[in-house]
Design a protein around this motif. Structure first.
Motif, PDB file in Angstrom:
ATOM      1  N   TYR A   1       0.830  -1.203   0.000  1.00  0.00           N
ATOM      2  CA  TYR A   1       0.000   0.000   0.000  1.00  0.00           C
ATOM      3  C   TYR A   1       0.867   1.256   0.000  1.00  0.00           C
ATOM      4  O   TYR A   1       0.476   2.293  -0.555  1.00  0.00           O
ATOM      5  CB  TYR A   1      -0.939   0.000   1.206  1.00  0.00           C
ATOM      6  CG  TYR A   1      -2.167  -0.842   0.973  1.00  0.00           C
ATOM      7  CD1 TYR A   1      -3.205  -0.386   0.169  1.00  0.00           C
ATOM      8  CD2 TYR A   1      -2.277  -2.104   1.523  1.00  0.00           C
ATOM      9  CE1 TYR A   1      -4.320  -1.166  -0.074  1.00  0.00           C
ATOM     10  CE2 TYR A   1      -3.389  -2.892   1.288  1.00  0.00           C
ATOM     11  CZ  TYR A   1      -4.411  -2.422   0.496  1.00  0.00           C
ATOM     12  OH  TYR A   1      -5.502  -3.209   0.248  1.00  0.00           O
TER      13      TYR A   1
ATOM     14  N   ASP B   1     -11.883  -3.717   2.561  1.00  0.00           N
ATOM     15  CA  ASP B   1     -10.714  -3.161   3.236  1.00  0.00           C
ATOM     16  C   ASP B   1      -9.742  -2.570   2.219  1.00  0.00           C
ATOM     17  O   ASP B   1      -9.200  -1.477   2.430  1.00  0.00           O
ATOM     18  CB  ASP B   1     -10.027  -4.263   4.054  1.00  0.00           C
ATOM     19  CG  ASP B   1      -8.766  -3.753   4.745  1.00  0.00           C
ATOM     20  OD1 ASP B   1      -8.888  -2.896   5.645  1.00  0.00           O
ATOM     21  OD2 ASP B   1      -7.662  -4.205   4.363  1.00  0.00           O
TER      22      ASP B   1
ATOM     23  N   ARG C   1      -8.877   1.508   1.907  1.00  0.00           N
ATOM     24  CA  ARG C   1      -7.537   2.057   2.107  1.00  0.00           C
ATOM     25  C   ARG C   1      -7.085   2.864   0.881  1.00  0.00           C
ATOM     26  O   ARG C   1      -6.407   3.886   1.029  1.00  0.00           O
ATOM     27  CB  ARG C   1      -6.566   0.918   2.404  1.00  0.00           C
ATOM     28  CG  ARG C   1      -6.857   0.234   3.736  1.00  0.00           C
ATOM     29  CD  ARG C   1      -5.958  -0.946   3.984  1.00  0.00           C
ATOM     30  NE  ARG C   1      -4.563  -0.553   4.231  1.00  0.00           N
ATOM     31  CZ  ARG C   1      -3.586  -1.426   4.497  1.00  0.00           C
ATOM     32  NH1 ARG C   1      -3.859  -2.729   4.532  1.00  0.00           N
ATOM     33  NH2 ARG C   1      -2.349  -0.999   4.708  1.00  0.00           N
TER      34      ARG C   1
ATOM     35  N   GLU D   1      -8.716   6.201   1.060  1.00  0.00           N
ATOM     36  CA  GLU D   1      -8.043   7.071   2.014  1.00  0.00           C
ATOM     37  C   GLU D   1      -6.832   7.748   1.366  1.00  0.00           C
ATOM     38  O   GLU D   1      -6.540   8.922   1.630  1.00  0.00           O
ATOM     39  CB  GLU D   1      -7.596   6.264   3.232  1.00  0.00           C
ATOM     40  CG  GLU D   1      -8.738   5.833   4.137  1.00  0.00           C
ATOM     41  CD  GLU D   1      -8.258   4.998   5.310  1.00  0.00           C
ATOM     42  OE1 GLU D   1      -7.015   4.843   5.453  1.00  0.00           O
ATOM     43  OE2 GLU D   1      -9.088   4.484   6.065  1.00  0.00           O
TER      44      GLU D   1
END
Length: 484
Positions: free
Chosen positions: A190, A269, A273, A276
């Motif tokens: 990520y 999930d 993310r 975000e």
């Protein structure tokens, strides 16, 4: 018989002042030169004003005489890594004008070459007439690539012949700049993906797209049902042939792969993310979910609703109209499809059925500039927006840009070559092409760009030829009429 001076007298146009009368000092010189020139013409073409005019204008450039323009040749060079494989079309004419087009990424150059015998001797300015003659040789997906690529080149030639940009021939433009949306490489972590997203924002893109789907769940316990007999990690042509079949070549409803609650939570999930990282000020769409049935599509769609995605793309094949309507009616996130649809009729079915929230033609499959504008115009009348799929060279991009500029309900155009080094150098006439997430609509004639042969040759397919003669395709060998 008219005097020499009478024959040479030029008419005065409306709103134009007559030429000033020579002063007495210049009159003798003026009359002497006029008489001598006229005398020679009079002796050569006495009483034949048409021949006089032809003689006096023999050095005038006639290369932009549209009514006499004829196609004399068509050749192809195949580029690779732009970002995929793209055959570039060059159509030559009797007046030295050259038209550029492009067969869709991943399609055979032969889809275009087979049309050559139908084009030779035709006036390329008769774009719609020629399109109607050749459109029977296209089909959905990549099979449309030849017809669409030729159509692009015809608009390029017509614009050059009339000295206007292609969008002007489509009715004018609604915008001076065309918005782009960009795919973003996810990265192994990520943190790496966050850097990729920051890079896209630094490049100025205001619209992004990500891929997520069941491929990222494959091999993890408790995520998928019925996936172990398929090569779920690979949904394209690289899928392995398993005992039950080839996953990439099996239509979605027939794999019977399902996603568990644990698997959906994992996707939630992941997308959460990413959201975000991107933030909510930037539209973000999603694609490439995998091959599963309409029920799973609805479950995933509902799970994604908190993230306000711009659209969910190609959840099931485009031709399952009823299933698309089921999905669209069941979820609040906009649905979108269409990159493999050829011609307006199938788009009309989806639109009239209320099956999708947005349409997504790829101009290199949908029928070219004019057909795609017709598709967009029909959708606009029904309140449906149009995004545009694209994954080729700058030649095809500029065809898309002119169409997008001329179509009112256009939203954004995909740019798949953002990270291809030297991509913008493939053409001349517009530099930079992409700037701050937009492309300025060119005002140069035709598509507004020319192939930069030196730069483009660096992308030539290994073992390929550079616009080699295609005489083997010159002769028409079939009867094309579709009716009796």
């Amino acid at each position: 018989m008219k005097t020499i001076l009478e024959r040479l007298k030029l008419p005065v146009r409306a709103g134009q002042s007559p030429s000033p009368t020579p002063s007495s000092g210049d009159r003798r010189t003026f009359l002497r030169n006029s008489a001598l020139g006229g005398l020679s013409l009079g002796m050569m073409f006495d009483g034949q004003p048409e021949r006089e005019l032809e003689y006096t204008t023999q050095n005038v450039n006639r290369a932009s005489k549209p009514s006499d323009l004829k196609i004399t040749d068509m050749r192809i060079a195949i580029l690779q890594g732009v970002p995929f494989t793209s055959p570039i079309i060059r159509i030559d004419t009797n007046q030295g004008l050259v038209g550029w087009g492009e067969v869709r990424d991943g399609a055979s150059a032969n889809y275009a070459l087979m049309l050559k015998s139908r084009l030779l001797g035709q006036n390329p300015c008769n774009v719609e007439q020629i399109f109607k003659q050749i459109k029977q040789f296209g089909n959905h997906g990549r099979a449309a690539g030849g017809v669409c690529g030729v159509e692009m080149a015809l608009w390029d030639l017509a614009g050059k012949a009339y000295n206007v940009p292609a969008y002007q021939l489509l009715g004018g433009k609604y915008r001076d700049e065309v918005r782009l949306y960009a795919d973003t490489p996810e990265g192994k972590t990520y943190e790496e993906f966050a850097e990729n997203m920051k890079k896209r924002k630094a490049q100025g893109f205001t619209f992004l797209k990500m891929d997520f789907g069941i491929g990222m769940l494959a091999g993890q316990p408790g995520m998928l049902v019925g996936a172990d007999v398929w090569d779920v990690k690979n949904q394209y042509g690289n899928s392995k042939q398993m005992k039950v079949g080839n996953y990439g070549m099996t239509k979605h409803p027939f794999t019977r792969v399902q996603v568990t609650k644990k698997g959906i939570d994992k996707l939630v999930d992941h997308v959460g993310r990413v959201r975000e990282i991107v933030g909510y000020d930037t539209p973000m769409s999603a694609d490439h979910f995998g091959h599963f049935d309409v029920n799973t599509a609805i479950q995933i769609g509902k799970a994604m609703e908190p993230f306000r995605l711009a659209w969910l793309e190609d959840l099931v094949p485009w031709f399952y109209t009823d299933q698309w309507k089921q999905i669209s009616d069941a979820i609040d996130t906009p649905t979108l499809t269409g990159e493999d649809i050829y011609l307006k009729e199938e788009f009309i079915k989806l639109i009239d059925a209320g099956a999708v929230d947005m349409i997504h033609p790829d101009l290199a499959s949908s029928g070219g500039l004019l057909e795609t504008k017709k598709i967009g115009d029909y959708a606009e009348e029904k309140g449906i927006p149009m995004a545009m799929h694209f994954a080729g060279s700058p030649i095809c991009m500029m065809a898309n840009v002119h169409c997008a500029a001329a179509t009112e309900n256009f939203v954004a155009l995909e740019h798949h070559g953002v990270d291809v080094e030297g991509w913008e150098d493939i053409v001349t006439g517009l530099k930079p092409i992409a700037q701050n997430g937009f492309v300025k609509v060119p005002d140069r004639p035709g598509l507004g760009v020319e192939l930069n042969e030196e730069a483009a040759k660096r992308f030539l397919k290994k073992g390929g030829t550079w616009f080699a003669p295609t005489d083997v395709w010159n002769t028409k060998d079939s009867w094309d009429r579709e009716w009796s």
